[in-house]
Design a protein around this motif. Structure first.
Motif, PDB file in Angstrom:
ATOM      1  N   LEU A   1       0.867  -1.035  -0.083  1.00  0.00           N
ATOM      2  CA  LEU A   1      -0.001  -0.055  -0.017  1.00  0.00           C
ATOM      3  C   LEU A   1       0.951   1.097   0.057  1.00  0.00           C
ATOM      4  O   LEU A   1       2.049   1.347   0.533  1.00  0.00           O
ATOM      5  CB  LEU A   1      -0.829   0.044   1.112  1.00  0.00           C
ATOM      6  CG  LEU A   1      -1.941   1.135   1.477  1.00  0.00           C
ATOM      7  CD1 LEU A   1      -3.221   0.826   1.928  1.00  0.00           C
ATOM      8  CD2 LEU A   1      -1.406   2.256   2.083  1.00  0.00           C
ATOM      9  N   ILE A   2       0.160   2.185  -0.578  1.00  0.00           N
ATOM     10  CA  ILE A   2       1.124   3.400  -0.671  1.00  0.00           C
ATOM     11  C   ILE A   2       0.373   4.687   0.089  1.00  0.00           C
ATOM     12  O   ILE A   2      -0.793   4.973  -0.352  1.00  0.00           O
ATOM     13  CB  ILE A   2       1.705   3.881  -2.087  1.00  0.00           C
ATOM     14  CG1 ILE A   2       2.396   3.119  -2.770  1.00  0.00           C
ATOM     15  CG2 ILE A   2       2.296   5.342  -2.021  1.00  0.00           C
ATOM     16  CD1 ILE A   2       2.592   3.118  -4.283  1.00  0.00           C
ATOM     17  N   VAL A   3       0.852   5.260   1.190  1.00  0.00           N
ATOM     18  CA  VAL A   3       0.393   6.498   1.423  1.00  0.00           C
ATOM     19  C   VAL A   3       0.982   7.695   1.015  1.00  0.00           C
ATOM     20  O   VAL A   3       2.130   8.082   1.005  1.00  0.00           O
ATOM     21  CB  VAL A   3       0.772   6.775   3.208  1.00  0.00           C
ATOM     22  CG1 VAL A   3       0.195   7.757   3.604  1.00  0.00           C
ATOM     23  CG2 VAL A   3       0.181   5.379   3.953  1.00  0.00           C
ATOM     24  N   LEU A   4       0.055   8.320   0.156  1.00  0.00           N
ATOM     25  CA  LEU A   4       0.597   9.353  -0.704  1.00  0.00           C
ATOM     26  C   LEU A   4       0.085  10.881  -0.490  1.00  0.00           C
ATOM     27  O   LEU A   4      -1.072  10.961  -0.505  1.00  0.00           O
ATOM     28  CB  LEU A   4       0.351   9.012  -2.206  1.00  0.00           C
ATOM     29  CG  LEU A   4       0.594   9.747  -3.130  1.00  0.00           C
ATOM     30  CD1 LEU A   4       2.059   9.504  -3.386  1.00  0.00           C
ATOM     31  CD2 LEU A   4      -0.060   9.116  -4.498  1.00  0.00           C
ATOM     32  N   ASP A   5       1.108  11.818  -0.081  1.00  0.00           N
ATOM     33  CA  ASP A   5       0.546  13.154  -0.084  1.00  0.00           C
ATOM     34  C   ASP A   5       0.295  13.750  -1.282  1.00  0.00           C
ATOM     35  O   ASP A   5       0.902  13.393  -2.461  1.00  0.00           O
ATOM     36  CB  ASP A   5       1.833  13.740   0.627  1.00  0.00           C
ATOM     37  CG  ASP A   5       1.495  15.188   1.094  1.00  0.00           C
ATOM     38  OD1 ASP A   5       0.412  15.700   1.343  1.00  0.00           O
ATOM     39  OD2 ASP A   5       2.578  16.010   0.898  1.00  0.00           O
ATOM     40  N   ILE A   6      -0.609  14.489  -1.453  1.00  0.00           N
ATOM     41  CA  ILE A   6      -1.189  15.127  -2.644  1.00  0.00           C
ATOM     42  C   ILE A   6       0.060  16.236  -3.029  1.00  0.00           C
ATOM     43  O   ILE A   6       0.513  16.396  -4.104  1.00  0.00           O
ATOM     44  CB  ILE A   6      -2.343  15.999  -2.806  1.00  0.00           C
ATOM     45  CG1 ILE A   6      -3.478  14.715  -2.622  1.00  0.00           C
ATOM     46  CG2 ILE A   6      -2.552  16.974  -3.716  1.00  0.00           C
ATOM     47  CD1 ILE A   6      -4.880  15.547  -2.414  1.00  0.00           C
TER      48      ILE A   6
END
Length: 233
Positions: free
Chosen positions: A49-54
């Protein structure tokens, strides 16, 4: 085996909080500080899974999501500021699985990460009922090999894109609603939006259009989608 979470955020404090919280939940982590590094790390580490900041330097999270979705179905959880509503919606349309608004509780992020991982683990792509090959006009699908081609030319699809196309191809004359497509992909009650299906359909059409195929999927306004003529006239 421990699952790996890729954290992409330019704020080192946020990365540190998430690394600590996710480690307490028994998850391994990889952290990067910009969008280009996120793409490279996704290819190298193959995270679960990737936790991705905009908002990131060198490439924002929206573009990272767009590029990932062109070749991968890795789950994506967006981190966004309160004034990023438009980008947040766009991210979901591109295929992100969920989002958390800053400032956030690390416990909330962990809970959402774990919920996504459970959904993915409990809903693997179904292949047993669609063994063999499907052909319709110029379109050919090898269900066992997860390969699509158009007039003999291979078309690179993500697992979700292939599954949608296979669903339509099993009953070429049937119009499938978005809800039915979601059920076929993940089972009843899976929490994704109609817009996510629309995004996958757009991506599918774009990939086939590059081969001159503009009649792969038909839209029936107010109803859903069905397989097009696929060059068969």
């Amino acid at each position: 085996m421990p699952r790996t979470i890729l954290i992409a955020d330019d704020d080192p404090h946020i990365r540190q909080l998430l690394v600590f919280a996710l480690a307490k939940a028994g998850l391994d982590t990889v952290e990067v500080e910009d969008g280009e590094a996120a793409l490279a790390a996704a290819e190298t580490h193959l995270p679960d899974l990737i936790v991705l900041d905009i908002n990131m330097p060198r490439m924002d999270g929206i573009e990272v999501c767009r590029r990932l979705r062109s070749q991968s179905d890795v789950p994506i959880l967006f981190l966004s500021s309160r004034d990023d509503e438009i980008d947040r919606v766009l991210g979901i349309e591109l295929g992100a699985d969920d989002y958390v608004t800053k400032p956030f509780s690390p416990r909330e992020v962990v809970a959402r990460v774990m919920a996504i991982l459970r959904r993915v683990a409990s809903c693997p792509p179904a292949v047993t009922h669609a063994a063999g090959s499907l052909r319709h006009g110029c379109l050919a699908l090898d269900a066992e090999g997860w390969q699509a081609s158009w007039s003999g030319q291979p078309v690179s699809l993500t697992v979700t894109e292939f599954s949608i196309l296979r669903t339509l191809a099993t009953m070429p004359s049937k119009v499938f609603s978005r809800d039915v497509i979601i059920d076929r992909l993940h089972g009843p009650g899976f929490a994704i939006t109609d817009r996510t299906i629309d995004s996958h359909i757009r991506n599918l059409r774009g990939k086939f259009a590059r081969l001159g195929a503009n009649d792969v999927i038909e839209t029936r306004a107010g109803i859903g989608y069905r397989l097009g003529a696929c060059g068969a006239g």
